[in-house]
Design an enzyme around this catalytic site. Structure first.
Site, PDB file in Angstrom:
ATOM      1  N   VAL A   1      -3.269   3.692   8.249  1.00  0.00           N
ATOM      2  CA  VAL A   1      -3.399   2.948   6.938  1.00  0.00           C
ATOM      3  C   VAL A   1      -4.629   4.199   6.533  1.00  0.00           C
ATOM      4  O   VAL A   1      -5.259   4.734   7.183  1.00  0.00           O
ATOM      5  CB  VAL A   1      -4.605   1.967   6.946  1.00  0.00           C
ATOM      6  CG1 VAL A   1      -4.727   1.271   5.093  1.00  0.00           C
ATOM      7  CG2 VAL A   1      -3.961   0.651   7.638  1.00  0.00           C
TER       8      VAL A   1
ATOM      9  N   ARG B   1      -2.819  11.448  15.823  1.00  0.00           N
ATOM     10  CA  ARG B   1      -3.162  10.438  16.511  1.00  0.00           C
ATOM     11  C   ARG B   1      -1.883  10.275  16.661  1.00  0.00           C
ATOM     12  O   ARG B   1      -1.741   8.869  17.742  1.00  0.00           O
ATOM     13  CB  ARG B   1      -4.456   9.727  15.722  1.00  0.00           C
ATOM     14  CG  ARG B   1      -5.343   9.996  15.917  1.00  0.00           C
ATOM     15  CD  ARG B   1      -6.815   9.855  15.353  1.00  0.00           C
ATOM     16  NE  ARG B   1      -7.977   9.801  14.725  1.00  0.00           N
ATOM     17  CZ  ARG B   1      -8.516  11.141  14.259  1.00  0.00           C
ATOM     18  NH1 ARG B   1      -7.502  11.775  13.734  1.00  0.00           N
ATOM     19  NH2 ARG B   1      -9.333  12.015  14.790  1.00  0.00           N
TER      20      ARG B   1
ATOM     21  N   HIS C   1      -8.032   0.918  -2.425  1.00  0.00           N
ATOM     22  CA  HIS C   1      -8.107  -0.680  -1.286  1.00  0.00           C
ATOM     23  C   HIS C   1      -8.230  -0.591  -0.102  1.00  0.00           C
ATOM     24  O   HIS C   1      -7.616  -1.945   0.549  1.00  0.00           O
ATOM     25  CB  HIS C   1      -6.968  -2.069  -1.904  1.00  0.00           C
ATOM     26  CG  HIS C   1      -5.594  -2.156  -1.950  1.00  0.00           C
ATOM     27  ND1 HIS C   1      -5.341  -1.780  -3.057  1.00  0.00           N
ATOM     28  CD2 HIS C   1      -4.692  -2.176  -0.557  1.00  0.00           C
ATOM     29  CE1 HIS C   1      -3.715  -1.823  -2.595  1.00  0.00           C
ATOM     30  NE2 HIS C   1      -4.030  -2.224  -1.176  1.00  0.00           N
TER      31      HIS C   1
ATOM     32  N   ALA D   1       0.285  -2.463   7.113  1.00  0.00           N
ATOM     33  CA  ALA D   1      -0.461  -2.770   8.184  1.00  0.00           C
ATOM     34  C   ALA D   1      -1.432  -4.235   7.264  1.00  0.00           C
ATOM     35  O   ALA D   1      -1.531  -5.409   8.626  1.00  0.00           O
ATOM     36  CB  ALA D   1      -1.531  -1.554   8.015  1.00  0.00           C
ATOM     37  N   PHE D   2      -1.055  -4.481   6.433  1.00  0.00           N
ATOM     38  CA  PHE D   2      -1.965  -6.140   6.124  1.00  0.00           C
ATOM     39  C   PHE D   2      -0.558  -7.428   6.656  1.00  0.00           C
ATOM     40  O   PHE D   2      -1.637  -8.721   6.854  1.00  0.00           O
ATOM     41  CB  PHE D   2      -1.984  -6.734   4.880  1.00  0.00           C
ATOM     42  CG  PHE D   2      -2.545  -7.178   3.941  1.00  0.00           C
ATOM     43  CD1 PHE D   2      -3.760  -7.328   3.925  1.00  0.00           C
ATOM     44  CD2 PHE D   2      -2.298  -8.760   3.776  1.00  0.00           C
ATOM     45  CE1 PHE D   2      -5.073  -8.059   3.408  1.00  0.00           C
ATOM     46  CE2 PHE D   2      -3.276  -9.759   3.142  1.00  0.00           C
ATOM     47  CZ  PHE D   2      -4.365  -9.517   3.395  1.00  0.00           C
ATOM     48  N   GLU D   3      -0.101  -6.948   6.405  1.00  0.00           N
ATOM     49  CA  GLU D   3       0.528  -8.530   7.504  1.00  0.00           C
ATOM     50  C   GLU D   3       1.188  -8.348   8.937  1.00  0.00           C
ATOM     51  O   GLU D   3       2.147  -9.238   9.523  1.00  0.00           O
ATOM     52  CB  GLU D   3       2.888  -7.696   6.613  1.00  0.00           C
ATOM     53  CG  GLU D   3       2.313  -8.415   5.485  1.00  0.00           C
ATOM     54  CD  GLU D   3       2.025  -7.233   4.655  1.00  0.00           C
ATOM     55  OE1 GLU D   3       2.244  -6.137   4.319  1.00  0.00           O
ATOM     56  OE2 GLU D   3       1.500  -7.331   3.525  1.00  0.00           O
TER      57      GLU D   3
ATOM     58  N   THR E   1      -5.358   4.689  -1.387  1.00  0.00           N
ATOM     59  CA  THR E   1      -5.125   3.699  -1.547  1.00  0.00           C
ATOM     60  C   THR E   1      -6.743   3.166  -2.032  1.00  0.00           C
ATOM     61  O   THR E   1      -7.848   3.604  -0.877  1.00  0.00           O
ATOM     62  CB  THR E   1      -4.870   2.410  -0.968  1.00  0.00           C
ATOM     63  OG1 THR E   1      -5.249   1.291  -1.242  1.00  0.00           O
ATOM     64  CG2 THR E   1      -6.091   2.526   0.551  1.00  0.00           C
TER      65      THR E   1
ATOM     66  N   PHE F   1       5.139   0.768   5.824  1.00  0.00           N
ATOM     67  CA  PHE F   1       4.052   2.201   5.492  1.00  0.00           C
ATOM     68  C   PHE F   1       2.917   3.104   6.034  1.00  0.00           C
ATOM     69  O   PHE F   1       3.480   2.768   7.584  1.00  0.00           O
ATOM     70  CB  PHE F   1       3.028   1.421   4.895  1.00  0.00           C
ATOM     71  CG  PHE F   1       2.281   1.555   3.510  1.00  0.00           C
ATOM     72  CD1 PHE F   1       2.553   0.728   2.512  1.00  0.00           C
ATOM     73  CD2 PHE F   1       1.667   2.881   3.574  1.00  0.00           C
ATOM     74  CE1 PHE F   1       2.053   1.229   1.506  1.00  0.00           C
ATOM     75  CE2 PHE F   1       0.955   2.842   1.839  1.00  0.00           C
ATOM     76  CZ  PHE F   1       0.994   2.200   1.185  1.00  0.00           C
TER      77      PHE F   1
HETATM   78  N1  INI Z   1      -0.491  -0.313   4.371  1.00  0.00           N
HETATM   79  C1  INI Z   1      -0.503   0.736   4.948  1.00  0.00           C
HETATM   80  O1  INI Z   1      -0.026  -0.187   6.411  1.00  0.00           O
HETATM   81  N2  INI Z   1      -1.106   1.643   4.847  1.00  0.00           N
HETATM   82  C2  INI Z   1      -1.680   1.856   3.842  1.00  0.00           C
HETATM   83  O2  INI Z   1      -2.212   2.945   3.647  1.00  0.00           O
HETATM   84  C3  INI Z   1      -1.598   1.413   2.485  1.00  0.00           C
HETATM   85  N3  INI Z   1      -2.136   1.518   2.009  1.00  0.00           N
HETATM   86  O3  INI Z   1      -2.007   2.606   1.383  1.00  0.00           O
HETATM   87  O4  INI Z   1      -1.824   1.176   0.678  1.00  0.00           O
HETATM   88  C4  INI Z   1      -0.931  -0.641   3.288  1.00  0.00           C
HETATM   89  N4  INI Z   1      -0.605  -1.151   2.223  1.00  0.00           N
HETATM   90  C5  INI Z   1       0.615  -1.998   2.263  1.00  0.00           C
HETATM   91  C6  INI Z   1      -0.085  -3.729   2.590  1.00  0.00           C
HETATM   92  O5  INI Z   1      -0.888  -3.205   4.079  1.00  0.00           O
HETATM   93  C7  INI Z   1       0.504  -4.558   1.573  1.00  0.00           C
HETATM   94  O6  INI Z   1       2.202  -4.486   2.536  1.00  0.00           O
HETATM   95  C8  INI Z   1       0.681  -5.104   0.478  1.00  0.00           C
HETATM   96  O7  INI Z   1      -0.540  -4.901  -0.198  1.00  0.00           O
HETATM   97  C9  INI Z   1       0.805  -6.310   0.428  1.00  0.00           C
HETATM   98  O8  INI Z   1       0.529  -7.124   0.692  1.00  0.00           O
END
Ligand code: INI
Length: 161
Positions: free
Chosen positions: A82, A128, A89, A57-59, A87, A23
């Site tokens: 992120v 950064r 969230h 980033a969530f993963e 987003t 992402f």
């Molecule tokens: N993931 C990121 O790494 N950066 C972001 O800014 C972002 N936004 O904006 O939503 C983002 N979302 C995806 C998230 O990390 C998961 O991959 C997704 O929710 C599936 O689990």
């Protein structure tokens, strides 16, 4: 005389994994490049570096935890971007990424460092990721090297908590 432990910045013989999220991929790639460059400049061998891509980033934490548990790496560097503007969230993604990374490091005892940018705008992230404020991927890689060497030097645990 006090006994002082300090990790040095020598990556020779260290095995390091980098988990990178796709992402905001162009910016993540700059963080990854910064991390790889820092590892190489401090002596890491190409064969001792592993890169794992995850969707966002969530993963990152689950992949970092798996690598840490593999016994095949001395430290894990996490990079990703992120951006709040993108987003609703943001707090969840950013919070779970940072919290999950900390949790994985504590659970495994393997240093896992945070090179995940959490910014208001893409421009702030670019600053950064090799821009005017440096490269946080490179900084996270150096923190991983220092911590891997520190962990090797510190007394071994006598029990699990
Ligand atoms: N993931 C990121 O790494 N950066 C972001 O800014 C972002 N936004 O904006 O939503 C983002 N979302 C995806 C998230 O990390 C998961 O991959 C997704 O929710 C599936 O689990």
């Amino acid at each position: 005389m006090a006994r002082i432990y300090e990790g040095h910045l020598d990556a020779r013989h260290l095995r390091v994994a980098v988990v990178a999220s796709r992402f905001n991929g162009a910016l993540s790639r700059l963080l990854l490049d910064g991390a790889l460059d820092a590892l190489r400049r401090h002596g890491a061998a190409e064969d001792d570096i592993v890169v794992a891509w995850v969707p966002g980033a969530f993963e990152i934490p689950v992949a970092a935890r798996r690598l840490a548990l593999s016994g095949e790496v001395d430290a894990v560097v996490c990079v990703g971007v992120v951006v709040r503007g993108e987003t609703a969230h943001f707090e969840y993604v950013a919070g779970e990424a940072a919290g999950g990374i900390a949790q994985a490091a504590l659970a495994t005892g393997v240093p896992i460092t945070l090179g995940v940018l959490t910014t208001e705008t893409p421009d702030q992230a670019a600053d950064r990721a090799g821009g005017k404020l440096g490269n946080k991927g490179a900084e996270a890689a150096m923190a991983a090297v220092e911590m891997a060497n520190l962990m090797a030097a510190l007394p071994k645990p006598v029990s699990e908590v």
